[in-house]
Write a protein that holds these residues in place. Sequence first.
Motif, mmCIF file in Angstrom:
data_model
loop_
_atom_site.group_PDB
_atom_site.id
_atom_site.type_symbol
_atom_site.label_atom_id
_atom_site.label_comp_id
_atom_site.label_asym_id
_atom_site.label_seq_id
_atom_site.Cartn_x
_atom_site.Cartn_y
_atom_site.Cartn_z
ATOM 1 N N VAL A 164 0.832 -1.217 0.000
ATOM 2 C CA VAL A 164 0.000 0.000 0.000
ATOM 3 C C VAL A 164 0.862 1.260 0.000
ATOM 4 O O VAL A 164 0.569 2.221 -0.720
ATOM 5 N N VAL A 165 1.931 1.264 0.779
ATOM 6 C CA VAL A 165 2.788 2.454 0.861
ATOM 7 C C VAL A 165 3.996 2.321 -0.069
ATOM 8 O O VAL A 165 4.187 3.126 -0.986
ATOM 9 N N HIS A 166 4.792 1.290 0.151
ATOM 10 C CA HIS A 166 6.087 1.214 -0.536
ATOM 11 C C HIS A 166 5.966 0.816 -2.002
ATOM 12 O O HIS A 166 6.618 1.419 -2.865
ATOM 13 N N SER A 167 5.172 -0.193 -2.308
ATOM 14 C CA SER A 167 5.038 -0.588 -3.711
ATOM 15 C C SER A 167 4.307 0.476 -4.525
ATOM 16 O O SER A 167 4.646 0.712 -5.688
ATOM 17 N N VAL A 168 3.293 1.119 -3.943
ATOM 18 C CA VAL A 168 2.611 2.203 -4.663
ATOM 19 C C VAL A 168 3.609 3.307 -5.007
ATOM 20 O O VAL A 168 3.682 3.778 -6.148
ATOM 21 N N GLY A 169 4.409 3.704 -4.011
ATOM 22 C CA GLY A 169 5.440 4.709 -4.284
ATOM 23 C C GLY A 169 6.475 4.216 -5.272
ATOM 24 O O GLY A 169 6.943 4.965 -6.139
ATOM 25 N N GLY A 170 6.839 2.918 -5.162
ATOM 26 C CA GLY A 170 7.833 2.352 -6.075
ATOM 27 C C GLY A 170 7.336 2.277 -7.504
ATOM 28 O O GLY A 170 8.070 2.579 -8.451
ATOM 29 N N TRP A 171 6.055 1.848 -7.690
ATOM 30 C CA TRP A 171 5.491 1.800 -9.048
ATOM 31 C C TRP A 171 5.407 3.192 -9.654
ATOM 32 O O TRP A 171 5.718 3.390 -10.847
ATOM 33 N N ALA A 172 4.996 4.174 -8.884
ATOM 34 C CA ALA A 172 4.928 5.549 -9.389
ATOM 35 C C ALA A 172 6.320 6.076 -9.733
ATOM 36 O O ALA A 172 6.503 6.770 -10.743
ATOM 37 N N ALA A 173 7.309 5.717 -8.900
ATOM 38 C CA ALA A 173 8.688 6.145 -9.175
ATOM 39 C C ALA A 173 9.195 5.520 -10.469
ATOM 40 O O ALA A 173 9.855 6.180 -11.283
ATOM 41 N N LEU A 174 8.893 4.234 -10.679
ATOM 42 C CA LEU A 174 9.323 3.562 -11.908
ATOM 43 C C LEU A 174 8.691 4.226 -13.128
ATOM 44 O O LEU A 174 9.373 4.456 -14.149
ATOM 45 N N ALA A 175 7.399 4.518 -13.041
ATOM 46 C CA ALA A 175 6.731 5.188 -14.164
ATOM 47 C C ALA A 175 7.377 6.539 -14.449
ATOM 48 O O ALA A 175 7.608 6.909 -15.611
ATOM 49 N N ALA A 176 7.698 7.275 -13.401
ATOM 50 C CA ALA A 176 8.275 8.612 -13.582
ATOM 51 C C ALA A 176 9.650 8.558 -14.239
ATOM 52 O O ALA A 176 9.951 9.335 -15.151
ATOM 53 N N VAL A 177 10.512 7.645 -13.798
ATOM 54 C CA VAL A 177 11.859 7.584 -14.378
ATOM 55 C C VAL A 177 11.820 7.085 -15.820
ATOM 56 O O VAL A 177 12.682 7.443 -16.633
ATOM 57 N N LEU A 178 10.831 6.261 -16.157
ATOM 58 C CA LEU A 178 10.697 5.822 -17.553
ATOM 59 C C LEU A 178 10.251 6.978 -18.443
ATOM 60 O O LEU A 178 10.673 7.087 -19.596
ATOM 61 N N VAL A 179 9.408 7.849 -17.912
ATOM 62 C CA VAL A 179 8.920 8.987 -18.708
ATOM 63 C C VAL A 179 10.021 10.024 -18.915
ATOM 64 O O VAL A 179 10.214 10.525 -20.025
ATOM 65 N N ILE A 180 10.771 10.345 -17.869
ATOM 66 C CA ILE A 180 11.758 11.436 -17.995
ATOM 67 C C ILE A 180 13.120 10.958 -18.468
ATOM 68 O O ILE A 180 13.948 11.758 -18.910
ATOM 69 N N GLY A 181 13.400 9.661 -18.394
ATOM 70 C CA GLY A 181 14.675 9.136 -18.888
ATOM 71 C C GLY A 181 15.815 9.305 -17.878
ATOM 72 O O GLY A 181 15.656 9.925 -16.822
ATOM 73 N N PRO A 182 16.983 8.748 -18.225
ATOM 74 C CA PRO A 182 18.128 8.790 -17.305
ATOM 75 C C PRO A 182 18.805 10.153 -17.280
ATOM 76 O O PRO A 182 18.619 10.984 -18.180
ATOM 77 N N ARG A 183 19.605 10.373 -16.248
ATOM 78 C CA ARG A 183 20.407 11.598 -16.156
ATOM 79 C C ARG A 183 21.439 11.644 -17.280
ATOM 80 O O ARG A 183 21.887 10.612 -17.773
#
Length: 711
Positions: A164-183
Amino acid sequence: MTSDPIAQVWILVAAGLVFMMQLGFCLLEVGFVRAKNSINVAIKNVMDFCISGFLFWLFGYALMFGPSLGGLIGLGPLMPEHTGRPDMLVFLLFQMMFCGTATTIVSGAVAERMGYGSYILVSALLSAVIYPIFGHWAWGGMVGPDSQGWLSALGFIDFAGSTVVHSVGGWAALAAVLVIGPRAGRFDPGVRGMGGNSLTMAAAGVLVLWFGWLGFNGGSVLGEVSKAPGVMLNTMVAGCAGGLAGHFIALAMLRRATVEHFLNGILGGLVAVTAGALVLGTASAALVGATGGVMVLIGQKVLDHFRIDDAVGAVPVHLFAGVWGTLCVALFGDVSLFGTGLDRWQQLQAQATGVLACGGFAFGSSYGLLRLIDMVFPLRIDAESERLGLNIAEHGATSPMMDLAAEMERHRLEGKFDRPVHVEPQSDVELIAAQYNRVIDRVTSEIQRHELLLDELGRAKVEAENSNLAKSQFLATMSHELRTPLNAVIGFSHLIADQAYGPIDGRYVEHARDINDGGKHLLALVNDVLDFSRLEAGKFQLNEQPLDLRRVLHGVHRLMLPLAESSSLDLRLEVPEGLPSMLADERAVRQILINLVGNAVKFTPAGGRVRIGAMLEPDRRLCINVSDTGIGMDPQSVPKALEPFTQLEGGLAKGHGGSGLGLSLVNALVRLHDGTLVIQTARCQGTSIAIRFPIARTLDLPVAEGRRVAG
């Protein structure tokens, strides 16, 4: 919720501990990112809690814990008042902290390249929509059966929020890094990672998080306070096991104790045990924690393989370890404590359903919405802002370290070191700035000294060139002045030796021949000097024509054969049939050969051999070779032998005379043809000289046809 005052006090204390986790996340992420982005990351951690806390109070709590609409979403009253029931307010505060924790997970993953405004949108999306809706599915029933979500009804267990807390945050983080790409530069060849600002600060952050986790898991017992000690023990043991597993496995894999893997291993153990801290035995909690630390390492490997850039390792810690910990409830938990009426296999199915539902909803909605937002409002900062760092680009915030770096960069770009950098008293960069100023003072003094030396060298060069020009002019003039009387001496001595004016005494004939030979030798020296002076002055012009190299070689052989025979030498010519013609100056090539063969004859004792050869090499370069069995020389003396007017000391030159221009003149003429001269020699073992002309000088046409084309 509970009406027990003691339990309510404990939950409020636990809420305070969970709130301290915001400080832990802030320290951890600031320590893991580069200094030029540290302020930005810290501000994002503060901002996301403000956003999540406010929105959760505004309507998030209503969506998550209001009466359920088909088990999908809650529909409760908005903006709870402080005059509400104490048990509800205690529960609201505790859950508000959880919402903040889920939201702040994203900030570390997208650090260093997501804009500040963009991150505010992501935080609002996660805390206002994604977290409350999924939270309703899994936890809605905590306030009563009317609020139960569909996952809870299936028997899904997530005690304190691995999913509920960690995986939700982790899935959202994964989606965000895929959208914006690597440094920028993260996956460039040779880049193993981007070093953090302060691993010391990151370690402090982990300790603060660990301390807050006692409230995170311990407070989740709610009214069953007597179960809190066991839950907290499991939490501590799992964190220890995760850290040890991450440390020693990383040590075995990488042959070094990496701080990042150790710290994230601790967090992975804590995340993994969070789902089952109430139903796991302590030994099982240790196992789950250890495997959670391993899952973090696996997760990081997976991200690196797919070139997914997570700045702090948030996805491996919260998503990979969270998914594993959720499944471990069924795999290692005590079935009698499940309270769902399911056996182990059925419980595993329920847990897997929850994991898949979380991934489908949290990742799917996050990725889709962020893609749409990115089309209208770009989430990533521009390349220049990323290079400067978000501290300056986003906030105009700086630090003594950044100021020093900017001044040093100005020095690099301008190439001027006339102005020292500012030394900030009592700052952490005072020593560095002062030492840098001492360095640039030395650099400036060295530059000035070298400029003076360059001026002196320039003047010396001009004087040398003038002197060299005068020498060349003098040599050219003297050579012309000497050639006329020398030609007369040679001519008259030849006539006298041939007794053209009548018979004379035989002794005078020999003297006349000696005079004739000496005159020819002196004329050859004068010609060498004249040619070398023209070469040195850059006035020697090649008359390039298609040249029959075989004919020239045969001519030189015939010319030098009497000289070789008079010295009792075996002079042979070895030229293959079908040797192609070449583009060259015939006079220069002939002079090269005469000088080389003359030297070979001169320095080869009686009974020795001299060979003249030519060949077409496999790469179609023409090569001329002159070798002898003469006295040779020390290989270290070859560079000196190529210098003009050089007579080598010792047996090589003794008794042989010469101007010392032979080899230097040959070398100059070869270079004028863009060729190379290679000398292989050893004392008392003879000499072999190979001249290779560039392939462009090899002609495939017959000589006559080549001449016709040239004409």
